[in-house]
Design a protein around this motif. Structure first.
Motif: not given
Length: 93
Positions: A43-57
């Protein structure tokens, strides 16, 4: 208050979820963390990837999809493991 529009694309299913799954397995093998914490790591990895890469805006979309990435990775692992164990148990009979 309107809910955010979240666009799911090929990145989500083909790249992000397998990346979280593989990275979680790598972390599990290299650090020997207890099995009860593996879903939290995913879950932490998913949140990091999503918040900082795929949906950063868009933070709300990033949080929602981050939980999706982590949960999908854990569910995929659990399903594959169950199917493999069922196959192995019928193979021995």
């Amino acid at each position: 208050m309107d809910f955010p529009t979240i666009h799911t694309n090929i990145w989500d299913a083909v790249i992000a979820v397998p990346f979280v799954l593989i990275t979680t397995e790598f972390i599990k093998w290299t650090t020997k963390i207890p099995h009860k914490y593996v879903p939290t790591v995913a879950t932490i990895l998913g949140l990091l990837i999503s918040v900082f890469y795929s949906h950063r805006h868009d933070l709300s979309a990033g949080l929602f999809m981050g939980f999706f990435y982590g949960s999908a990775a854990v569910g995929s692992y659990a399903g594959l493991k169950t199917a493999w164990l069922a196959y192995r148990s019928t193979e021995k009979k």
